[in-house]
Design a protein around this motif. Structure first.
Motif, short mmCIF file in Angstrom:
data_model
loop_
_atom_site.label_atom_id
_atom_site.label_comp_id
_atom_site.label_asym_id
_atom_site.label_seq_id
_atom_site.Cartn_x
_atom_site.Cartn_y
_atom_site.Cartn_z
N ASP A 1 0.84 -1.21 0.00
CA ASP A 1 0.00 0.00 0.00
C ASP A 1 0.87 1.25 0.00
O ASP A 1 0.55 2.25 -0.67
CB ASP A 1 -0.93 0.01 1.22
CG ASP A 1 -2.06 -1.01 1.10
OD1 ASP A 1 -2.31 -1.50 -0.02
OD2 ASP A 1 -2.68 -1.33 2.14
N ALA A 2 1.97 1.22 0.74
CA ALA A 2 2.89 2.36 0.77
C ALA A 2 3.55 2.55 -0.59
O ALA A 2 3.75 3.69 -1.04
CB ALA A 2 3.96 2.15 1.85
N VAL A 3 3.87 1.45 -1.27
CA VAL A 3 4.44 1.55 -2.62
C VAL A 3 3.46 2.22 -3.56
O VAL A 3 3.83 3.11 -4.34
CB VAL A 3 4.83 0.16 -3.15
CG1 VAL A 3 5.31 0.25 -4.60
CG2 VAL A 3 5.92 -0.47 -2.29
N VAL A 4 2.19 1.84 -3.49
CA VAL A 4 1.17 2.45 -4.35
C VAL A 4 1.06 3.94 -4.08
O VAL A 4 0.99 4.75 -5.01
CB VAL A 4 -0.19 1.75 -4.13
CG1 VAL A 4 -1.30 2.50 -4.86
CG2 VAL A 4 -0.13 0.30 -4.60
N ARG A 5 1.06 4.32 -2.81
CA ARG A 5 0.94 5.74 -2.46
C ARG A 5 2.13 6.56 -2.94
O ARG A 5 1.97 7.71 -3.39
CB ARG A 5 0.78 5.91 -0.95
CG ARG A 5 -0.54 5.47 -0.38
CD ARG A 5 -0.72 5.98 1.05
NE ARG A 5 0.37 5.55 1.92
CZ ARG A 5 0.38 4.41 2.61
NH1 ARG A 5 -0.65 3.57 2.51
NH2 ARG A 5 1.39 4.09 3.40
N ASN A 6 3.33 6.00 -2.84
CA ASN A 6 4.53 6.80 -3.01
C ASN A 6 5.25 6.65 -4.34
O ASN A 6 6.00 7.54 -4.74
CB ASN A 6 5.53 6.46 -1.89
CG ASN A 6 4.97 6.70 -0.51
OD1 ASN A 6 4.19 7.62 -0.30
ND2 ASN A 6 5.35 5.87 0.44
N GLU A 7 5.04 5.54 -5.05
CA GLU A 7 5.92 5.24 -6.17
C GLU A 7 5.22 5.14 -7.52
O GLU A 7 5.89 4.91 -8.53
CB GLU A 7 6.68 3.93 -5.90
CG GLU A 7 7.35 3.85 -4.53
CD GLU A 7 8.37 4.96 -4.29
OE1 GLU A 7 8.81 5.61 -5.26
OE2 GLU A 7 8.71 5.19 -3.11
N THR A 8 3.91 5.28 -7.59
CA THR A 8 3.22 5.21 -8.88
C THR A 8 3.72 6.33 -9.79
O THR A 8 3.76 7.49 -9.40
CB THR A 8 1.69 5.33 -8.69
OG1 THR A 8 1.26 4.37 -7.73
CG2 THR A 8 0.96 5.09 -9.99
N ASP A 9 4.07 5.99 -11.03
CA ASP A 9 4.67 6.97 -11.92
C ASP A 9 4.15 6.79 -13.34
O ASP A 9 3.90 5.67 -13.79
CB ASP A 9 6.20 6.81 -11.89
CG ASP A 9 6.93 8.04 -12.45
OD1 ASP A 9 6.26 9.06 -12.71
OD2 ASP A 9 8.15 7.96 -12.62
N TRP A 10 3.99 7.90 -14.03
CA TRP A 10 3.50 7.86 -15.41
C TRP A 10 3.90 9.14 -16.14
O TRP A 10 4.32 10.12 -15.52
CB TRP A 10 1.98 7.69 -15.42
CG TRP A 10 1.22 8.88 -14.90
CD1 TRP A 10 0.70 9.92 -15.62
CD2 TRP A 10 0.91 9.17 -13.52
NE1 TRP A 10 0.09 10.84 -14.79
CE2 TRP A 10 0.21 10.40 -13.50
CE3 TRP A 10 1.17 8.51 -12.31
CZ2 TRP A 10 -0.24 10.97 -12.30
CZ3 TRP A 10 0.73 9.09 -11.14
CH2 TRP A 10 0.02 10.29 -11.13
#
Length: 357
Positions: free
Chosen positions: A219-228
């Motif tokens: 969940d922390a990865v989704v919050r902090n690392e999503t990139d586009w």
């Protein structure tokens, strides 16, 4: 990719040859010697991923690379890396499949990469470069993310990217000795209590607690690392969703249809997991027409459909088996759905009817 890994502090590489990524182990076999590192051509992909586990347990920055069938053989090891919470970087230079397939560029390993691929509840962070410069930059980022989250990170390119040549600017190399100390590694219990790293947790409640701990991390990865990346979205009435090499082809296609007056943009996921669901969902509130272009029979399209939750029409243009469409082919698909949806202005409609007449 190889040079970026060395500059990121990678000193251990274990792998097995398979086309079209053999340039990476070839390069690492000589380069690691120059920096005091270790290169091992393992007897198989099964052996190489387990060597990666061992080096990661000892705290090293470690990497392996392969191509589609080889990555399939590594799936049990990837599950172990996630369950053991060990950082490692795995690169997949995707070729055509299923089965032995061919050595042509493809994107048909998307499901394997983004769904974990192995057994159990786990996630692999997946980065999708679209140029040689991004191959460099995202390789360095992959090592940082692996250490930050104690999780395997996959770099997913394709056979075309594995063979292309472009200018690259490299950052200054880091000294592995300057990396933060990992206080969980196995280095020999001399003068301290022993440590244990394991994923065999036989009590169901203990294993459930461990799984929920992993979920909180993801969940922390989704919050902090999503990139586009967003390209020409300001006035877009239709949006193409593509990643990697396909996104480069899509940009060429979009330039062509823009010259025809069609208002088309691109959303390019740079992280395939976590997938950029939020920007796509927000986009679907104003754009009702999406075209997913991928070099597969259709895999990422499922994530796009889930992200927009029925708020937009989602079409697919997929070419599997290593076939590489031209920008003109993709432009034809874009214009077909654009006109079909009635998105052109009245003057454009008149021009199209006049041209047809």
């Amino acid at each position: 990719m190889g040079e970026a890994a060395v500059r990121a502090g990678c000193r251990y590489y274990f792998g097995y040859p398979i086309t079209p990524q053999n340039e990476v182990p070839e390069y690492m076999s000589g380069r690691l010697i120059q920096v005091g590192g270790t290169f091992v051509q393992a007897e198989s992909e099964l052996a190489s991923i387990n060597m990666v586990i061992g080096a990661a347990m000892a705290g090293a920055r470690v990497m392996t690379t392969s191509s589609s069938p080889g990555i399939s053989l590594m799936q049990e090891g990837l599950s172990y890396l996630a369950g053991l919470e060990l950082p490692a970087v795995i690169a997949n230079v995707v070729r055509g499949g299923p089965g032995l397939g061919n050595i042509a560029p493809a994107q048909s390993d998307y499901f394997q990469a983004t769904r974990g691929g192995g057994h159990g509840d786990y996630r692999t962070i997946v980065l999708a470069p679209a140029s040689c410069q991004e191959l460099c930059d995202l390789t360095i980022k992959a090592f940082d993310l692996a250490d930050k989250y104690r999780n395997p990170v996959m770099i997913m390119g394709d056979g075309m990217m594995g063979q292309m040549m472009e200018p690259v600017e490299f950052p200054e190399p880091i000294d592995p000795a300057d990396l933060p100390v990992k206080d969980w590694t196995l280095t020999g219990a001399k003068g301290r209590p022993s440590r244990v790293i394991l994923s065999l947790l036989l009590a169901p409640k203990v294993l459930e607690d461990h799984n929920f701990k992993l979920v909180r991390k993801y969940d922390a990865v989704v919050r902090n690392e999503t990139d586009w990346e967003e390209y020409m979205l300001e006035d877009a009435r239709q949006v193409v969703v593509a990643y990697g090499t396909a996104a480069r082809i899509a940009k060429g296609a979009i330039k062509r249809v823009r010259e025809m007056g069609l208002k088309v943009g691109l959303l390019r996921p740079k992280t395939l997991w976590p997938f950029p669901e939020k920007p796509l969902k927000e986009l679907s509130r104003v754009v009702r027409q999406l075209l997913v272009f991928e070099m597969s029979a259709g895999q990422m399209v499922e994530d796009v459909k889930m992200a927009v939750e029925g708020q937009a029409q989602v079409h697919l243009y997929g070419r599997p088996g290593g076939v590489i469409p031209t920008p003109d082919e993709v432009a034809h698909q874009i214009s077909h759905y654009y006109y079909q949806a009635g998105l052109m202005d009245r003057d454009q409609q008149g021009e199209r009817l006049g041209g047809a007449a």
